[in-house]
Design an enzyme around this catalytic site. Structure first.
Site, PDB file in Angstrom:
ATOM      1  N   CYS A  36      32.799  34.553  43.415  1.00  0.00           N
ATOM      2  CA  CYS A  36      33.093  35.856  43.601  1.00  0.00           C
ATOM      3  C   CYS A  36      32.174  36.929  43.180  1.00  0.00           C
ATOM      4  O   CYS A  36      32.339  38.010  43.591  1.00  0.00           O
ATOM      5  CB  CYS A  36      34.298  35.983  42.598  1.00  0.00           C
TER       6      CYS A  36
ATOM      7  N   HIS B 110      35.729  43.474  40.478  1.00  0.00           N
ATOM      8  CA  HIS B 110      36.329  41.894  41.279  1.00  0.00           C
ATOM      9  C   HIS B 110      38.049  42.038  41.173  1.00  0.00           C
ATOM     10  O   HIS B 110      38.295  42.015  40.125  1.00  0.00           O
ATOM     11  CB  HIS B 110      35.553  40.966  40.555  1.00  0.00           C
TER      12      HIS B 110
ATOM     13  N   ASN C  64      43.284  38.046  45.530  1.00  0.00           N
ATOM     14  CA  ASN C  64      41.956  37.791  45.197  1.00  0.00           C
ATOM     15  C   ASN C  64      41.250  37.040  46.329  1.00  0.00           C
ATOM     16  O   ASN C  64      41.575  35.773  46.953  1.00  0.00           O
ATOM     17  CB  ASN C  64      41.865  36.685  44.121  1.00  0.00           C
TER      18      ASN C  64
END
Ligand SMILES: CC(C)(COP(=O)(O)OP(=O)(O)OC[C@H]1O[C@@H](n2cnc3c(N)ncnc32)[C@H](O)[C@@H]1OP(=O)(O)O)[C@@H](O)C(=O)NCCC(=O)NCCS
Length: 333
Positions: free
Chosen positions: A123, A258, A289
């Site tokens: 990520c 994020h 996500n």
């Protein structure tokens, strides 16, 4: 006497010149994922903020989504693909061990001459890529660089796993990085915490083969541990990125963390004491996500919605498997 090598330098400063994104067509509401994990729309919204996410269909591949996002970013930057010297692709869901997704993407974009490679920082990959591109442009190894974050996490997410099935999703985001008269990308604050190597991971292929099961190597996550690590540790990293760029919370316009969990975003915003004037990215609500794609997708959404305006300062921070993290302040193109 041995010869002295000549070196080169690039632009005095680098900046983001354009942002683009691709969102898969198929919208997947919580109602579609809850039965397999004995969950509810209410629980998912309360615990993560997610209402819907998007899953890619067969023709929406890692390469095709990246190309679409990159073309969007190139158009926004007013740069032709042939001017790109380097294509950096952050992803964990390109399912070939080799070659990279980046060379195929460069080819599809018509920029075959560009250096092209993938980076694996989960990520956090997109913010790592921006840091590399910033340094390349300033060091002279690239005039313009394309940084892409892309994921098809639906391929490597077990729909029956309560800890991940409702979180992960698909999409792509991209930026063009190039020369600038003023600094457009602040110093990166990055690092890793390999003590927690196993907190988010896929299994070793050899273990899957030995088990005899015909299944994809799906992601597993120690959600609670990651949640605590991110909520407490990442605000410090974000603060360092502000300090290193010489920006106070009062001077910040946008916060683009994020998109892992709205509660982690809230915890970071509280620790950073962000004033109400700072616009905070909440793309997770209908994007889920998307790992490496989440920061550029969230930034693109803020630009499209008028929440991030050209010249604004935006604090980017991303974190994930490894555990790896990276943060920097950028100027919105
Ligand atoms: C995954 C996450 C949303 C789970 O939320 P949480 O509040 O930590 O949930 P917990 O695991 O503590 O479980 C709380 C309760 O909900 C239940 N639960 C767990 N998953 C559930 C689900 N999918 N649906 C419904 N209930 C669930 C648990 O059984 C537990 O019940 P109990 O209190 O009766 O024992 C959260 O841990 C998280 O976001 N982690 C970080 C993810 C992340 O940042 N990733 C970034 C890297 S990509």
């Amino acid at each position: 006497m041995s010869a002295t090598l000549r070196t080169e330098t690039g632009a005095a400063h680098a900046a983001l010149l354009g942002v683009g994104a691709y969102r898969p067509r198929r919208v997947v509401p919580n109602a579609e994922v809850v039965d397999a994990i004995d969950s509810s729309d209410e629980w998912i919204q309360q615990r993560s903020g997610i209402k819907t996410r998007r899953f890619a269909e067969d023709d929406e591949t890692v390469v095709s989504m990246s190309v679409a996002a990159a073309q969007d970013a190139l158009t926004a930057a007013g740069i032709d693909a042939r001017q790109i010297d380097c294509v950096i692709v952050a992803t964990v869901s390109h399912l070939l061990q080799t070659p990279s997704a980046a060379t195929a993407i460069a080819h599809e974009l018509g920029t075959d001459q560009a250096a092209a490679f993938d980076i694996s920082a989960a990520c956090a990959g997109f913010c790592h890529g921006v840091a590399l591109a910033n340094d390349m442009v300033r060091a002279g190894s690239a005039g313009y660089a394309l940084v892409i974050g892309v994921e098809r996490l639906s391929d490597i997410t077990d729909p029956t796993d309560r800890g991940t099935a409702f979180i992960f999703a698909d999409g792509a985001g991209a930026v063009v990085v190039g020369p600038s008269e003023t600094p457009g990308i602040g110093p990166v604050v990055w690092g890793s915490d390999g003590e927690h190597y196993d907190h988010i991971r896929t299994p070793d292929w050899r273990d899957i083969l030995e088990s005899g099961e015909k299944k994809m190597p799906c992601l597993s996550m120690k959600g609670n541990e990651v949640f605590r690590w991110a909520s407490y540790g990442m605000a410090k990293v974000a603060q360092q990125a502000l300090d290193r760029a010489g920006i106070t919370a009062d001077q910040l316009d946008c916060f683009v963390p994020h998109q892992a969990n709205n509660r982690i975003t809230d915890a970071m915003a509280r620790s950073l004491k962000l004033p109400d004037t700072v616009k905070i990215a909440r793309d997770i609500i209908d994007a889920g996500n998307t790992s490496a794609a989440s920061v550029p997708m969230a930034l693109q959404r803020m630009i499209d919605d008028g929440d991030a305006k050209s010249g604004d300062t935006a604090l980017l921070i991303a974190f994930g498997a490894g555990l790896a993290y990276a943060a920097q302040v950028v100027v919105v193109p």
